[in-house]
Design an enzyme around this catalytic site. Structure first.
Site, PDB file in Angstrom:
ATOM      1  N   ASP A 169       5.357  65.310  28.905  1.00 29.82           N
ATOM      2  CA  ASP A 169       5.841  63.954  28.727  1.00 29.82           C
ATOM      3  C   ASP A 169       6.495  63.641  30.061  1.00 29.82           C
ATOM      4  O   ASP A 169       7.564  64.183  30.378  1.00 29.82           O
ATOM      5  CB  ASP A 169       6.863  63.869  27.594  1.00 29.82           C
ATOM      6  CG  ASP A 169       7.290  62.441  27.351  1.00 29.82           C
ATOM      7  OD1 ASP A 169       7.685  61.771  28.321  1.00 29.82           O
ATOM      8  OD2 ASP A 169       7.221  61.974  26.202  1.00 29.82           O
ATOM      9  N   HIS A 170       5.860  62.806  30.879  1.00 31.73           N
ATOM     10  CA  HIS A 170       6.320  62.724  32.260  1.00 31.73           C
ATOM     11  C   HIS A 170       7.736  62.150  32.393  1.00 31.73           C
ATOM     12  O   HIS A 170       8.371  62.318  33.413  1.00 31.73           O
ATOM     13  CB  HIS A 170       5.306  61.979  33.151  1.00 31.73           C
ATOM     14  CG  HIS A 170       5.339  60.495  33.012  1.00 31.73           C
ATOM     15  ND1 HIS A 170       4.661  59.831  32.028  1.00 31.73           N
ATOM     16  CD2 HIS A 170       5.963  59.533  33.733  1.00 31.73           C
ATOM     17  CE1 HIS A 170       4.878  58.531  32.148  1.00 31.73           C
ATOM     18  NE2 HIS A 170       5.659  58.320  33.181  1.00 31.73           N
ATOM     19  N   HIS A 232       7.913  58.932  25.094  1.00 36.11           N
ATOM     20  CA  HIS A 232       8.891  58.783  26.174  1.00 36.11           C
ATOM     21  C   HIS A 232      10.282  58.377  25.662  1.00 36.11           C
ATOM     22  O   HIS A 232      11.287  58.980  26.020  1.00 36.11           O
ATOM     23  CB  HIS A 232       8.423  57.723  27.188  1.00 36.11           C
ATOM     24  CG  HIS A 232       7.071  58.006  27.776  1.00 36.11           C
ATOM     25  ND1 HIS A 232       6.625  59.281  28.036  1.00 36.11           N
ATOM     26  CD2 HIS A 232       6.073  57.184  28.179  1.00 36.11           C
ATOM     27  CE1 HIS A 232       5.408  59.217  28.574  1.00 36.11           C
ATOM     28  NE2 HIS A 232       5.055  57.961  28.656  1.00 36.11           N
TER      29      HIS A 232
END
Ligand code: BG6
Length: 471
Positions: A169-170, A232
């Protein structure tokens, strides 16, 4: 979290010619190479359906680095990096080609492909004896609802142990997101007020000025709730609200995050507002409506905006509403957390003429501004009692004079190093789907909003009598 070169290993990018590889992975690997943070030995193997020679793959990678890397392409450094690059064609060589090409006993396999291909890919890796020594990186979306997420996890676990899986999950790779834990648990003053006694409500906004950027076909299946909130925003929320973990150990942190997810009540669809942009203006530019975008069906009800209210039913947070919001083609790009503290008794100022007393609030700006601001009231100098909101501000740029590394660099390095701290765990992802599932089962109607506005007016009604901080 360390800054050393990981153990020797090969890196295999499944989907090595795709958008993600070009925009993020190859530039990130190149920058890690510049910083001495790639393994000393190991190939970088691109794997994709379309045929390419090694040299063609290297030329594509050079273009990608030129276009998307934060540093320019340095000829000498590039030559060393390019030696590692190899291409295997799915059509000609299949996964047998990957096995023959791997030189190290350890490897990172990055699935930069749509999730529908994950089950077949992991089975093929098993058939080629490429399981032991592999760390598997998977990209979101991890499923499209609870049932498909469970099925996906079962398929991954038929081959890999959870300890081998790294779910990207950046947002967890962003410095400003990681700082939430240090801010909370490294400063005794904040932790003492981080609860229902002191906090009135919390807002998290992920606003984007961009639209769907030609990704119509992908976006149609996903929508804002699945694309941004379920992953996010929930990750940011969990770092903001979890209990203090017993240490910085990856599993200690992940245990407390998952515990927090279990305290979040499944969403009530009546507390969810969905929107879809119509044509409008972003700055000086006229942009078309969502329904006019390529790849979008003319009667699509996919949401490009969502605002919702949720509750965390535990001792720390019971009774504190959390308002989450995200949208495409909003007036500007801004990701921000607002912690709004309780109102003060206005009676204290009776007779002084002071009427409006905005509550103290703390904003954690995640991007593009990277700062933390505390807003409080001060007396305006002079003979009368007049008050004015003022701000104390910390900015990363001013304090550290450094640009944080892009999220993918950080995350690739951590995965190669086998550190799970910045990756989502399967049980947490599953719980996140359980939380949003009631909305997926009974989607509220999608309401129009002009591109360049802050979403449908119903989103303002959702938060009333409070107001959105970014508006
Ligand atoms: C991705 C979404 O995960 O995150 C995109 O699929 C979105 O739709 C992007 O634009 C936002 O990332 P960032 O880092 O720009 O906030």
């Amino acid at each position: 979290m360390s800054l050393r070169a990981p153990e020797d290993q090969d890196i295999v990018i499944i989907g090595g010619t795709g958008d993600l590889a070009r925009r993020k992975l190859l530039p990130a690997l190149y920058n890690l190479h510049l910083e001495g943070l790639l393994p000393a030995q190991g190939k970088i193997i691109g794997y994709a359906r379309t045929g390419r020679s090694d040299d063609e793959f290297r030329a594509d990678a050079a273009d990608a680095v030129n276009e998307f890397s934060r540093t320019g392409l340095d000829e000498k450094a590039w030559a060393n990096f390019a030696e590692r690059l190899t291409f295997i064609s799915a059509e000609q060589d299949g996964f047998g080609g990957v096995r023959r090409s791997c030189e190290q006993s350890a490897r990172l396999v990055y699935l930069a492909t749509p999730p529908s291909s994950f089950p077949a890919t992991v089975r093929a890796l098993a058939e080629q004896d490429l399981v032991e020594g592999t760390r598997l990186v998977v990209e979101k979306p991890f499923g499209e609802d609870l049932a498909s997420a469970k099925a996906l996890d079962t398929a991954l676990h038929e081959v890999f142990e959870e300890s081998q899986i790294f779910r990207i999950d950046h947002y967890l790779g962003k410095e400003t997101v990681q700082n939430i834990l240090v801010f909370r648990f490294g400063n005794s003053i904040f932790e003492r007020v981080w609860n229902r006694d002191a906090i009135d409500h919390v807002q998290i906004t992920v606003a984007e000025s961009i639209g769907i950027e030609g990704r119509g076909a992908f976006y149609e299946e996903v929508g804002a709730l699945r694309d941004i909130i379920q992953n996010h925003v929930f990750q940011v929320l969990s770092l903001l609200t979890m209990e203090p973990p017993s240490s910085f150990d990856p599993e200690a942190i992940r245990n407390d995050k998952v515990k927090l997810f279990h305290a979040i009540q499944p969403l009530d669809p009546s507390g969810v507002v969905r929107g879809q942009y119509t044509s409008g203006r972003i700055g000086d530019e006229h942009v078309p409506g969502y329904l006019e975008e390529t790849g979008v069906s003319a009667d699509s009800s996919t949401e490009t905006f969502v605002a919702l209210k949720l509750h965390i039913d535990n001792w720390r947070w019971a009774g504190v509403p959390f308002f989450l919001r995200t949208g495409k083609h909003l007036p500007r790009r801004a990701t921000e957390v607002l912690i709004s503290f309780r109102d003060i008794p206005v009676r204290f100022f009776e007779g002084t003429g002071v009427q409006q007393l905005p509550a103290n609030h703390l904003t954690i700006s995640i991007q593009p501004d990277e700062e933390i601001t505390f807003a409080f009231l001060a007396k305006v100098p002079g003979p009368e009692i007049k008050v004015k909101p003022v701000r104390m501000n910390f900015s990363y740029g001013d304090a550290f004079m450094a640009q944080p590394a892009p999220a993918y660099e950080r995350l690739l390095h951590e995965a190669m190093d086998g550190d799970h701290t910045l990756f989502a765990r399967g049980d947490g992802v599953e719980r996140a789907w359980t939380i949003v599932q009631p909305v997926l089962d009974a989607m509220p109607p999608v309401l129009p909003y002009p591109a360049g506005s802050w979403g449908p007016p119903e989103a303002d009604e959702l938060i009333a009598p409070r107001t959105w901080h970014l508006r």
